[in-house]
Design an enzyme around this catalytic site. Structure first.
Site, PDB file in Angstrom:
ATOM      1  N   GLY A  30       1.809  -3.439  11.263  1.00 33.94           N
ATOM      2  CA  GLY A  30       0.362  -3.592  11.371  1.00 33.94           C
ATOM      3  C   GLY A  30      -0.191  -3.710   9.973  1.00 33.94           C
ATOM      4  O   GLY A  30       0.514  -4.135   9.059  1.00 33.94           O
ATOM      5  N   CYS A  51      -2.486  -7.016   6.397  1.00 37.41           N
ATOM      6  CA  CYS A  51      -1.838  -8.208   5.833  1.00 37.41           C
ATOM      7  C   CYS A  51      -0.834  -8.892   6.747  1.00 37.41           C
ATOM      8  O   CYS A  51      -1.067 -10.024   7.164  1.00 37.41           O
ATOM      9  CB  CYS A  51      -1.220  -7.858   4.496  1.00 37.41           C
ATOM     10  N   GLU A  59       0.862  -1.179   0.000  1.00 38.98           N
ATOM     11  CA  GLU A  59       0.000   0.000   0.000  1.00 38.98           C
ATOM     12  C   GLU A  59       0.904   1.236   0.000  1.00 38.98           C
ATOM     13  O   GLU A  59       1.995   1.221   0.560  1.00 38.98           O
ATOM     14  CB  GLU A  59      -0.943  -0.019   1.209  1.00 38.98           C
TER      15      GLU A  59
HETATM   16  N1  NAI Z   1      -4.026  -4.607   0.682  1.00 35.21           N
HETATM   17  C1  NAI Z   1      -2.890  -5.049   0.166  1.00 35.21           C
HETATM   18  O1  NAI Z   1      -1.910  -4.313   0.094  1.00 35.21           O
HETATM   19  C2  NAI Z   1      -2.764  -6.447  -0.332  1.00 35.21           C
HETATM   20  C3  NAI Z   1      -3.754  -7.388  -0.096  1.00 35.21           C
HETATM   21  N2  NAI Z   1      -3.568  -8.700  -0.455  1.00 35.21           N
HETATM   22  C4  NAI Z   1      -4.626  -9.675  -0.221  1.00 35.21           C
HETATM   23  O2  NAI Z   1      -5.695  -9.335  -1.102  1.00 35.21           O
HETATM   24  C5  NAI Z   1      -6.959  -9.640  -0.501  1.00 35.21           C
HETATM   25  C6  NAI Z   1      -7.824  -8.388  -0.464  1.00 35.21           C
HETATM   26  O3  NAI Z   1      -7.220  -7.460   0.398  1.00 35.21           O
HETATM   27  P1  NAI Z   1      -7.680  -5.932   0.456  1.00 35.21           P
HETATM   28  O4  NAI Z   1      -7.916  -5.432  -0.916  1.00 35.21           O
HETATM   29  O5  NAI Z   1      -6.703  -5.239   1.315  1.00 35.21           O
HETATM   30  O6  NAI Z   1      -9.088  -6.064   1.216  1.00 35.21           O
HETATM   31  P2  NAI Z   1     -10.316  -5.047   1.219  1.00 35.21           P
HETATM   32  O7  NAI Z   1     -11.122  -5.377   2.414  1.00 35.21           O
HETATM   33  O8  NAI Z   1      -9.811  -3.652   1.011  1.00 35.21           O
HETATM   34  O9  NAI Z   1     -11.133  -5.425  -0.101  1.00 35.21           O
HETATM   35  C7  NAI Z   1     -11.882  -6.575  -0.250  1.00 35.21           C
HETATM   36  C8  NAI Z   1     -13.113  -6.237  -1.115  1.00 35.21           C
HETATM   37  O10 NAI Z   1     -13.807  -7.432  -1.452  1.00 35.21           O
HETATM   38  C9  NAI Z   1     -15.202  -7.138  -1.475  1.00 35.21           C
HETATM   39  N3  NAI Z   1     -15.981  -8.382  -1.420  1.00 35.21           N
HETATM   40  C10 NAI Z   1     -16.211  -9.189  -0.344  1.00 35.21           C
HETATM   41  N4  NAI Z   1     -16.954 -10.238  -0.716  1.00 35.21           N
HETATM   42  C11 NAI Z   1     -17.193 -10.123  -2.044  1.00 35.21           C
HETATM   43  C12 NAI Z   1     -17.891 -10.913  -2.997  1.00 35.21           C
HETATM   44  N5  NAI Z   1     -18.467 -12.064  -2.670  1.00 35.21           N
HETATM   45  N6  NAI Z   1     -17.945 -10.475  -4.273  1.00 35.21           N
HETATM   46  C13 NAI Z   1     -17.364  -9.321  -4.639  1.00 35.21           C
HETATM   47  N7  NAI Z   1     -16.683  -8.526  -3.771  1.00 35.21           N
HETATM   48  C14 NAI Z   1     -16.592  -8.927  -2.494  1.00 35.21           C
HETATM   49  C15 NAI Z   1     -15.378  -6.215  -0.287  1.00 35.21           C
HETATM   50  O11 NAI Z   1     -16.585  -5.487  -0.359  1.00 35.21           O
HETATM   51  C16 NAI Z   1     -14.128  -5.339  -0.409  1.00 35.21           C
HETATM   52  O12 NAI Z   1     -14.364  -4.196  -1.194  1.00 35.21           O
HETATM   53  C17 NAI Z   1      -6.613 -10.214   0.877  1.00 35.21           C
HETATM   54  O13 NAI Z   1      -6.529 -11.623   0.755  1.00 35.21           O
HETATM   55  C18 NAI Z   1      -5.237  -9.647   1.160  1.00 35.21           C
HETATM   56  O14 NAI Z   1      -4.498 -10.444   2.066  1.00 35.21           O
HETATM   57  C19 NAI Z   1      -2.435  -9.119  -1.093  1.00 35.21           C
HETATM   58  C20 NAI Z   1      -1.439  -8.231  -1.379  1.00 35.21           C
HETATM   59  C21 NAI Z   1      -1.525  -6.820  -1.057  1.00 35.21           C
HETATM   60  O1  UGA Z   2       0.314  -8.962   1.563  1.00 32.26           O
HETATM   61  C1  UGA Z   2       0.208  -7.749   1.611  1.00 32.26           C
HETATM   62  O2  UGA Z   2      -0.852  -7.165   1.732  1.00 32.26           O
HETATM   63  C2  UGA Z   2       1.395  -6.864   1.524  1.00 32.26           C
HETATM   64  O3  UGA Z   2       1.930  -6.711   2.866  1.00 32.26           O
HETATM   65  C3  UGA Z   2       3.056  -5.849   2.952  1.00 32.26           C
HETATM   66  O4  UGA Z   2       2.728  -4.551   2.463  1.00 32.26           O
HETATM   67  P1  UGA Z   2       1.986  -3.438   3.341  1.00 32.26           P
HETATM   68  O5  UGA Z   2       1.205  -4.112   4.423  1.00 32.26           O
HETATM   69  O6  UGA Z   2       1.291  -2.546   2.383  1.00 32.26           O
HETATM   70  O7  UGA Z   2       3.093  -2.543   4.025  1.00 32.26           O
HETATM   71  P2  UGA Z   2       4.645  -2.693   4.398  1.00 32.26           P
HETATM   72  O8  UGA Z   2       5.384  -1.636   3.720  1.00 32.26           O
HETATM   73  O9  UGA Z   2       5.109  -4.090   4.244  1.00 32.26           O
HETATM   74  O10 UGA Z   2       4.594  -2.351   5.956  1.00 32.26           O
HETATM   75  C4  UGA Z   2       3.920  -3.207   6.856  1.00 32.26           C
HETATM   76  C5  UGA Z   2       4.097  -2.720   8.274  1.00 32.26           C
HETATM   77  O11 UGA Z   2       5.444  -2.921   8.704  1.00 32.26           O
HETATM   78  C6  UGA Z   2       5.946  -1.738   9.277  1.00 32.26           C
HETATM   79  N1  UGA Z   2       7.408  -1.684   9.011  1.00 32.26           N
HETATM   80  C7  UGA Z   2       7.879  -1.824   7.747  1.00 32.26           C
HETATM   81  C8  UGA Z   2       9.239  -1.802   7.501  1.00 32.26           C
HETATM   82  C9  UGA Z   2      10.139  -1.633   8.564  1.00 32.26           C
HETATM   83  O12 UGA Z   2      11.389  -1.606   8.401  1.00 32.26           O
HETATM   84  N2  UGA Z   2       9.645  -1.488   9.815  1.00 32.26           N
HETATM   85  C10 UGA Z   2       8.292  -1.516  10.061  1.00 32.26           C
HETATM   86  O13 UGA Z   2       7.877  -1.404  11.241  1.00 32.26           O
HETATM   87  C11 UGA Z   2       5.169  -0.618   8.617  1.00 32.26           C
HETATM   88  O14 UGA Z   2       5.161   0.527   9.424  1.00 32.26           O
HETATM   89  C12 UGA Z   2       3.801  -1.244   8.492  1.00 32.26           C
HETATM   90  O15 UGA Z   2       3.071  -1.102   9.688  1.00 32.26           O
HETATM   91  C13 UGA Z   2       4.175  -6.391   2.060  1.00 32.26           C
HETATM   92  O16 UGA Z   2       5.281  -5.492   2.095  1.00 32.26           O
HETATM   93  C14 UGA Z   2       3.686  -6.544   0.615  1.00 32.26           C
HETATM   94  O17 UGA Z   2       4.710  -7.116  -0.187  1.00 32.26           O
HETATM   95  C15 UGA Z   2       2.462  -7.447   0.611  1.00 32.26           C
HETATM   96  O18 UGA Z   2       1.933  -7.574  -0.688  1.00 32.26           O
END
Ligand code: NAI
Ligand code: UGA
Length: 437
Positions: A261, A264, A152
């Site tokens: 935090g 993820c 993010e």
């Molecule tokens: N946020 C991130 O940076 C990343 C997230 N992920 C993974 O991707 C997945 C999604 O994460 P986020 O986008 O952060 O979650 P999010 O909570 O922001 O988005 C999930 C979305 O799915 C929708 N949804 C739920 N049930 C549904 C259904 N049946 N049909 C259509 N839409 C539906 C929700 O309304 C919501 O908008 C998780 O498994 C997370 O671990 C992986 C890499 C990066």
């Molecule tokens: O699966 C996911 O959703 C994602 O989770 C993390 O990405 P993100 O949660 O967006 O953020 P990070 O930059 O990884 O930071 C995570 C947390 O670690 C903390 N952090 C990060 C780096 C560091 O040196 N120290 C530290 O405390 C950050 O403040 C933050 O709270 C991973 O970096 C992504 O590669 C992955 O796709």
């Protein structure tokens, strides 16, 4: 290629917009009507740098549209699953309700030859189970698992220029078609220099959780060293710099402070342990319990240090909290260490006034009892102590002399080791940090 993205949250909305940017025709689908309304109007439902521009340009070219109606997925070539996989309430395991609902509602609309592509982070074994559900409804559709590694705050650039791509392909004849589909989506557009790992479902699922487990471990490692630095008068930031020069270690993800935090890392390391337990391999990952505990102790330490900074009592003291998002350049407060500390400070009697450049609205929804300010200066006015909990650039750039005019008492906790202690002390501030004298 005609693509749907099911789930338009932090991952899916960015993925949909980026796929349209790469030239595909994209339909984003979500059950949240308010989110779909915003996205359809070309507006991002959350703060993510670069996303608003992509949404506007892709909607303008007509390549990107959004709906709540899953039946409109009929006839598309590929379907990304990007719904949430949160931690189950009261358990460590992942809640797969949303993934199951997405796949079950999509299956009847799948065209023969279409490919479902899993992006959500799931426990190992999920893809094989979902492939069975799809095969039971449309045997001529295939499933691939293609985990996502975006961060993010950098989501757009990470999607358009990924470090690597991982394809978890089905067994047998379906593999070739799934790979060709993924290649058409990515490598043709991204160029052939993106490293590609082609494998099966289980390996692809494990790549994702292993990556996040490693990142979490690296952060907790340096935070454990910070605990030792605290009791010896050593400086954890110098330790991180010095060990980070070793290319085998590397300086990234060695920033000690309040810990990790977000939506993820915390839930992923817990779900990974829970899954290992189900597989009879719980001993393999017991170290992740320690990683989690070190991480949670950071929050307690931040509250204790604030109390120390205030001569032993938080009662009735005005504490300005700067930063609520789990990291800078995000409005995400899911499992945010900063918001947790803000709430604990208040629970222990402090008068907390908090500010974040982007996350106030989300924080207010979770913690309406906190007081929120419109700016860092507003929060700090007449404060007995300032605590920096998320290292936004505007906090790192604060001028200690100018800021010293606003507060009642010049006491600061640098919860992210993001300030220069010498500059702040020279301006008359009492400076404390986690792991740094
Ligand atoms: N946020 C991130 O940076 C990343 C997230 N992920 C993974 O991707 C997945 C999604 O994460 P986020 O986008 O952060 O979650 P999010 O909570 O922001 O988005 C999930 C979305 O799915 C929708 N949804 C739920 N049930 C549904 C259904 N049946 N049909 C259509 N839409 C539906 C929700 O309304 C919501 O908008 C998780 O498994 C997370 O671990 C992986 C890499 C990066
Ligand atoms: O699966 C996911 O959703 C994602 O989770 C993390 O990405 P993100 O949660 O967006 O953020 P990070 O930059 O990884 O930071 C995570 C947390 O670690 C903390 N952090 C990060 C780096 C560091 O040196 N120290 C530290 O405390 C950050 O403040 C933050 O709270 C991973 O970096 C992504 O590669 C992955 O796709």
């Amino acid at each position: 290629m005609r693509i749907t993205v099911i789930g338009c949250g932090y991952l899916g909305a960015v993925h949909a917009a980026c796929m349209a940017e790469l030239g595909h025709e994209v339909l984003g689908i979500d059950v949240d009507a308010a989110k779909i309304e915003l996205l359809s109007a070309g507006r991002a439902p959350f703060y993510e740098p670069g996303l608003p521009e992509l949404l506007t340009s892709a909607s303008a070219t007509g390549r990107l549209s959004f709906t709540t109606d899953i039946s409109r997925a009929a006839g598309y070539d590929a379907h990304f699953i990007a719904v949430g996989t949160p931690q189950k309430k009261g358990e460590h395991a992942a809640d797969l309700t949303y993934v199951d609902a997405a796949v079950t509602s999509l299956a009847p609309h799948l065209a023969p030859g279409s490919v479902v592509i899993g992006k959500s982070t799931v426990p190992v074994g999920t893809a094989r189970r979902l492939a069975g559900i799809i095969a039971g409804v449309q045997p001529e559709a295939a499933l691939a698992w293609n985990p996502e590694f975006l961060r993010e705050g950098f989501a757009v650039q990470d999607t358009l220029r990924p470090d690597r791509l991982v394809y978890g392909l089905p067994d047998g004849d379906a593999a070739d078609h799934a790979k060709t589909t993924l290649d058409e989506i990515y490598t043709v557009a991204l160029g052939n220099d993106t490293p590609l790992v082609v494998t099966g479902y289980e390996t692809a699922e494990l790549v994702k959780v292993s990556a996040n487990a490693f990142l979490a471990t690296k952060i907790s490692f340096i935070n454990a060293i910070a605990e030792i630095a605290d009791v010896t008068g050593a400086d954890v930031t110098k330790i991180a710099d010095a060990i980070g020069y070793d290319a085998r270690i590397g300086r990234k993800f060695l920033n000690a402070g309040l810990g990790f935090g977000g939506g993820c890392l915390p839930k992923d390391i817990r779900a990974f342990q829970a899954r290992a337990g189900e597989l009879g391999a719980d001993q393999a990952l017991t170290f992740l319990r320690e990683v989690d505990q070190i991480n949670m102790r950071r929050r307690v330490r931040a509250v204790d240090l604030t109390r120390e900074l205030l001569d032993g009592s938080l009662l009735g003291k005005k504490v300005a909290v700067l930063g609520l998002a789990f990291k800078p350049e995000s409005d995400d407060v899911r499992d945010s260490p900063s918001l947790d500390v803000a709430s604990q400070l208040r629970a222990q009697g402090a008068r907390v006034v908090a500010f974040d450049p982007q996350a106030v609205e989300n924080a207010r929804r979770l913690h309406p009892e906190l007081d929120f300010a419109e700016s860092a200066a507003d929060a700090a006015r007449d404060a007995d102590a300032v605590v920096i909990l998320t290292e936004w650039r505007e906090f790192r750039d604060l001028d200690p002399a100018e800021f010293g005019q606003i507060v009642a008492d010049k006491r600061i906790l640098d919860g992210r080791n993001c300030l220069d202690p010498d500059t702040w002390r020279a301006a008359g501030w009492r400076y404390r940090a986690l792991g740094r004298p």
